[in-house]
Design a protein around this motif. Sequence first.
Motif, PDB file in Angstrom:
ATOM      1  N   GLY A   1      68.342  44.052  59.079  1.00  0.00           N
ATOM      2  CA  GLY A   1      69.141  43.191  59.940  1.00  0.00           C
ATOM      3  C   GLY A   1      68.345  42.108  60.630  1.00  0.00           C
ATOM      4  N   ASP A   2      67.025  42.220  60.612  1.00  0.00           N
ATOM      5  CA  ASP A   2      66.149  41.215  61.214  1.00  0.00           C
ATOM      6  C   ASP A   2      65.586  40.343  60.091  1.00  0.00           C
ATOM      7  N   PRO A   3      65.843  39.032  60.104  1.00  0.00           N
ATOM      8  CA  PRO A   3      65.368  38.184  59.004  1.00  0.00           C
ATOM      9  C   PRO A   3      63.862  37.953  58.999  1.00  0.00           C
ATOM     10  N   TRP A   4      63.180  38.328  60.077  1.00  0.00           N
ATOM     11  CA  TRP A   4      61.742  38.074  60.177  1.00  0.00           C
ATOM     12  C   TRP A   4      60.931  39.233  59.598  1.00  0.00           C
ATOM     13  N   VAL A   5      59.900  38.876  58.850  1.00  0.00           N
ATOM     14  CA  VAL A   5      58.883  39.829  58.396  1.00  0.00           C
ATOM     15  C   VAL A   5      57.534  39.251  58.820  1.00  0.00           C
ATOM     16  N   TYR A   6      56.775  40.006  59.609  1.00  0.00           N
ATOM     17  CA  TYR A   6      55.496  39.473  60.074  1.00  0.00           C
ATOM     18  C   TYR A   6      54.472  40.599  60.196  1.00  0.00           C
ATOM     19  N   GLY A   7      53.225  40.216  60.073  1.00  0.00           N
ATOM     20  CA  GLY A   7      52.163  41.208  60.160  1.00  0.00           C
ATOM     21  C   GLY A   7      50.813  40.577  59.896  1.00  0.00           C
ATOM     22  N   VAL A   8      49.835  41.430  59.641  1.00  0.00           N
ATOM     23  CA  VAL A   8      48.482  40.948  59.380  1.00  0.00           C
ATOM     24  C   VAL A   8      47.799  41.892  58.400  1.00  0.00           C
ATOM     25  N   LEU A   9      47.030  41.317  57.498  1.00  0.00           N
ATOM     26  CA  LEU A   9      46.216  42.071  56.547  1.00  0.00           C
ATOM     27  C   LEU A   9      44.760  41.707  56.791  1.00  0.00           C
ATOM     28  N   ALA A  10      43.897  42.708  56.846  1.00  0.00           N
ATOM     29  CA  ALA A  10      42.476  42.453  57.093  1.00  0.00           C
ATOM     30  C   ALA A  10      41.626  43.335  56.191  1.00  0.00           C
ATOM     31  N   ASN A  11      40.520  42.779  55.740  1.00  0.00           N
ATOM     32  CA  ASN A  11      39.559  43.581  54.986  1.00  0.00           C
ATOM     33  C   ASN A  11      38.168  42.974  55.113  1.00  0.00           C
ATOM     34  N   ASN A  12      37.190  43.735  54.682  1.00  0.00           N
ATOM     35  CA  ASN A  12      35.815  43.234  54.603  1.00  0.00           C
ATOM     36  C   ASN A  12      35.161  43.851  53.373  1.00  0.00           C
ATOM     37  N   ILE A  13      34.518  43.002  52.581  1.00  0.00           N
ATOM     38  CA  ILE A  13      33.889  43.455  51.341  1.00  0.00           C
ATOM     39  C   ILE A  13      32.396  43.149  51.392  1.00  0.00           C
ATOM     40  N   TRP A  14      31.594  44.196  51.208  1.00  0.00           N
ATOM     41  CA  TRP A  14      30.148  44.035  51.124  1.00  0.00           C
ATOM     42  C   TRP A  14      29.711  44.223  49.672  1.00  0.00           C
ATOM     43  N   SER A  15      28.775  43.429  49.228  1.00  0.00           N
ATOM     44  CA  SER A  15      28.253  43.591  47.874  1.00  0.00           C
ATOM     45  C   SER A  15      27.488  44.906  47.770  1.00  0.00           C
ATOM     46  N   LEU A  16      27.608  45.558  46.618  1.00  0.00           N
ATOM     47  CA  LEU A  16      26.914  46.823  46.383  1.00  0.00           C
ATOM     48  C   LEU A  16      25.519  46.611  45.806  1.00  0.00           C
ATOM     49  N   SER A  17      25.228  45.390  45.415  1.00  0.00           N
ATOM     50  CA  SER A  17      23.898  45.049  44.901  1.00  0.00           C
ATOM     51  C   SER A  17      23.672  43.566  45.156  1.00  0.00           C
ATOM     52  N   SER A  18      22.473  43.109  44.858  1.00  0.00           N
ATOM     53  CA  SER A  18      22.165  41.695  45.057  1.00  0.00           C
ATOM     54  C   SER A  18      21.336  41.122  43.912  1.00  0.00           C
ATOM     55  N   ASN A  19      21.163  41.923  42.865  1.00  0.00           N
ATOM     56  CA  ASN A  19      20.258  41.506  41.790  1.00  0.00           C
ATOM     57  C   ASN A  19      20.957  40.754  40.665  1.00  0.00           C
ATOM     58  N   GLN A  20      22.287  40.586  40.772  1.00  0.00           N
ATOM     59  CA  GLN A  20      23.016  39.841  39.753  1.00  0.00           C
ATOM     60  C   GLN A  20      23.296  38.417  40.240  1.00  0.00           C
ATOM     61  N   GLN A  21      23.868  37.602  39.345  1.00  0.00           N
ATOM     62  CA  GLN A  21      24.187  36.210  39.681  1.00  0.00           C
ATOM     63  C   GLN A  21      25.051  36.141  40.941  1.00  0.00           C
ATOM     64  N   GLY A  22      24.708  35.250  41.848  1.00  0.00           N
ATOM     65  CA  GLY A  22      25.462  35.060  43.079  1.00  0.00           C
ATOM     66  C   GLY A  22      24.842  35.719  44.288  1.00  0.00           C
ATOM     67  N   GLY A  23      24.027  36.772  44.081  1.00  0.00           N
ATOM     68  CA  GLY A  23      23.366  37.432  45.198  1.00  0.00           C
ATOM     69  C   GLY A  23      24.311  38.272  46.042  1.00  0.00           C
ATOM     70  N   SER A  24      23.812  38.711  47.194  1.00  0.00           N
ATOM     71  CA  SER A  24      24.594  39.572  48.082  1.00  0.00           C
ATOM     72  C   SER A  24      25.649  38.764  48.829  1.00  0.00           C
ATOM     73  N   TYR A  25      26.683  39.450  49.303  1.00  0.00           N
ATOM     74  CA  TYR A  25      27.735  38.790  50.079  1.00  0.00           C
ATOM     75  C   TYR A  25      28.331  39.772  51.073  1.00  0.00           C
ATOM     76  N   ASN A  26      28.960  39.220  52.080  1.00  0.00           N
ATOM     77  CA  ASN A  26      29.640  39.974  53.134  1.00  0.00           C
ATOM     78  C   ASN A  26      30.863  39.154  53.519  1.00  0.00           C
TER      79      ASN A  26
END
Length: 203
Positions: free
Chosen positions: A162-187
């Motif tokens: 009955g409420d036409p509004w849908v609202y919220g938030v999505l959050a995540n964080n991804i850390w690289s599991l290695s750094s020896n491949q192309q692109g290096g480490s990331y966070n």
Amino acid sequence: MMMTTRTKLRALAVSSAALFTAGPAFAEMSAEELAKLAQNPVGNLISLPFQNNTNLNFGPREGTQNVLNIQPVIPISVNSEWNIITRTIVPVISNPSLYPGDDRTNGIGDTVFTAFLSPAVPGHWIWGAGPVLQLPTNSNSELGNKNWGLGPSVVVLHLEKGDPWVYGVLANNIWSLSSNQQGGSYNNGLIQPFVNYNFEGGF
């Protein structure tokens, strides 16, 4: 300065949801209710949303980048109380020339897979939490990173009949599991609020 415009192809998401749900419970839903359910990242509904992001003034030569995210959502019932909602994002990327003599680069970026544990019978406030995994599926070194990544993800939203509004938030964080491949480490962290208003008829 980079300007971003985003277009979410809700019509495609809703039509896909209707196509993949043949049960009587979904058959009794209105177009507006199906549209709202398709906008729920942890909805108990198989859907295939598309999200197109056009980024202006991208890179050192201030070109235009386009990213089409293909985002299938597949729910898995654990028991009467819990569902696991899988959400996969496969980006189809078109990068502008980044330096003189460089051509536009088109291809697939890195895939992001999330598995949310979510209540099977939620209230007006809906939540899901689980791991997020980045897979090095990029077809070109300019379009991603060759190191796998892992981290937590959570989503909270409000969806009420009955409420036409849908609202919220999505959050995540991804850390690289290695750094020896192309692109290096990331966070890489992401906080993505969303607000949708649904007109009568599901538009």
